[in-house]
Design an enzyme around this catalytic site. Structure first.
Site, PDB file in Angstrom:
ATOM      1  N   GLY A 228       0.837  -1.210   0.000  1.00 42.79           N
ATOM      2  CA  GLY A 228       0.000   0.000   0.000  1.00 42.79           C
ATOM      3  C   GLY A 228       0.861   1.244   0.000  1.00 42.79           C
ATOM      4  O   GLY A 228       2.046   1.189  -0.320  1.00 42.79           O
ATOM      5  N   ASN A 229       0.269   2.382   0.331  1.00 40.38           N
ATOM      6  CA  ASN A 229       1.051   3.622   0.445  1.00 40.38           C
ATOM      7  C   ASN A 229       0.425   4.502   1.517  1.00 40.38           C
ATOM      8  O   ASN A 229      -0.568   4.134   2.134  1.00 40.38           O
ATOM      9  CB  ASN A 229       1.152   4.329  -0.910  1.00 40.38           C
ATOM     10  CG  ASN A 229      -0.208   4.687  -1.455  1.00 40.38           C
ATOM     11  OD1 ASN A 229      -0.930   5.491  -0.870  1.00 40.38           O
ATOM     12  ND2 ASN A 229      -0.587   4.066  -2.565  1.00 40.38           N
TER      13      ASN A 229
END
Ligand code: PMT
Length: 399
Positions: A208-209
């Site tokens: 993810g980020n």
């Protein structure tokens, strides 16, 4: 925008009350009429004489005047006002407003108010961060009130953190925006993507980020308050939407965001793609949790996700406006300009991780808008809400 507007300004007992003198002056300069309603504690911080001199009106604090028995009608004030602004709003007043504790003229006026209400909290950082305060603010938001986020900085306690009442000029700007653009995007359908995407490795892990969704959600709120019908496709974030004009679709992966975006885009007049979409996903997803004991080292093979912006750019009709974001760390303008062209966008909003207060997670952002006509406009650091209105203004020009 504020010419002739009738503003009830509620003042409570905070050191930030001194700022209301500047706020009143700025509002009156813009042509507004200001009626002060102040709590007993508020009068300890700024005197009614100062306030009535600035507004040219008697200051209202009590239900009755002790001198001649005149009744101050909170109901009339609720009908008179075009907007109510409570600045500064203490934790105590916010709690009373959230729970309907009408034990003073200000909260009683609030409960009778027919006009939109703006609340500018001011308090110490720990009080602001306390779950009780946050819960009360959430309740006010659910009533449709507008919360003017406090700024970060040095507080009366000399501690540094979030809790400073927003500056008067910012509050005025916000009110001007509120009154200005209604109808700016009337009858327009706008798609917004927001937040990160999660690409599953196994049932408990993902790639993810750091996107919080704040920028995209601010855009959705700004478009909706300018009259647009908004479809917000949101990755996994813990934010809620407030405006009834927003229809929200929750997704998790880039593939889900791609499918949802492609499905709704043909009906849209515009799309602003703010999501931080993962460019890659694991080529395989384990159905059971991968056990550490089974592998000494682990290699993930990644395959590219579809580019949503480029896909929409390829199918867009001439009447549709497509805007993207570029989050860069080096040669920002160059990379943003390349993305603008490659994805067939009308304009791109560049934000750089090299600018303090810009990008992931912050309540602020600093942007440059590059257009397909070769224009480039640099904006100063602003709250994401204000940035959203700058982007909406640009979108409206194109539409
Ligand atoms: O959510 P916040 O914490 O408030 O942070 C906001 C933000 C930093 C996420 C936001 O301002 C921002 O910059 N969003 C875009 C981030 C990004 O992924 O940029 P990019 O340069 O990698 O992508 C360029 C454009 O293509 C973007 O419009 C992106 O949505 C889009 N894209 C990218 C990859 C992909 N597979 N599909 C896409 O549509």
């Amino acid at each position: 925008m504020l010419q002739g507007k009738k503003i009830v300004l509620g003042i409570t007992g905070s050191i930030a009350a001194y700022k209301t003198a500047y706020l009143i002056r700025a509002l009156i300069k813009k042509g507004a009429e200001v009626q002060i309603v102040i709590t007993p504690a508020g009068k300890e911080f700024i005197t009614p004489i100062t306030l009535s001199a600035l507004t040219s009106k008697p200051v209202i604090s009590e239900f009755f005047s002790n001198r001649d028995g005149t009744w101050n009608s909170h109901v009339d004030l609720g009908l008179w006002a075009d907007v109510m602004v409570i600045a500064p709003a203490t934790a105590s007043t916010i709690g009373k407003m959230a729970n309907g504790v009408a034990d003073n003229m200000l909260v009683t006026t609030y409960l009778s108010m027919k006009a939109p209400v703006f609340v500018a909290p001011a308090m110490d950082l720990d009080m602001f961060a306390h779950p009780a305060t946050q819960k009360n603010l959430e309740i006010l938001r659910s009533y449709g009130n507008h919360i003017i986020e406090p700024a970060e900085g040095e507080l009366a306690s000399h501690l540094v953190g979030k809790g400073r009442m927003e500056e008067p000029d910012k509050i005025v700007e916000l009110l001007e925006r509120f009154f200005a653009p209604s109808g700016l995007l009337a009858k327009k359908k706008v798609l917004i993507t927001a937040g990160p995407t999660y690409e599953k490795i196994d049932p408990v892990r993902f790639i993810g980020n750091y996107s919080s969704g704040k920028m995209g959600f601010a855009l959705a709120e700004a478009c909706a308050s300018c009259g647009a019908e908004v479809t917000l496709i949101a990755g996994p974030v813990s934010l809620s939407t407030h405006h009834p004009g927003i229809q929200r679709i929750n997704v998790e992966s880039a593939e889900e965001m791609y499918k949802a975006s492609l499905k709704v885009f043909p009906e849209m007049d515009a799309a602003i793609l703010c999501a931080a979409v993962a460019d890659y996903r694991p080529s395989q997803r384990a159905m059971e949790k991968i056990k550490r004991e089974t592998m000494e080292t682990m290699t993930l093979q990644l395959v590219p996700n579809k580019d949503i912006a480029a896909s929409l750019g390829a199918i867009k009709h001439p009447h549709q406006i497509l805007a993207g974001f570029a989050l860069e760390t080096t040669d920002e303008q160059l990379h943003a300009a390349a993305k603008l062209k490659k994805k067939n966008l009308d304009f791109i909003v560049l934000n750089s991780l090299n600018d303090r207060g810009a990008g992931f997670g912050y309540d602020t952002n600093k942007i440059t808008i590059l257009t397909r006509h070769g224009e480039s406009t640099v904006y100063p650091l602003k709250s994401k809400r204000e940035v959203a209105y700058d982007i909406v203004t640009k979108l409206a020009e194109y539409l």
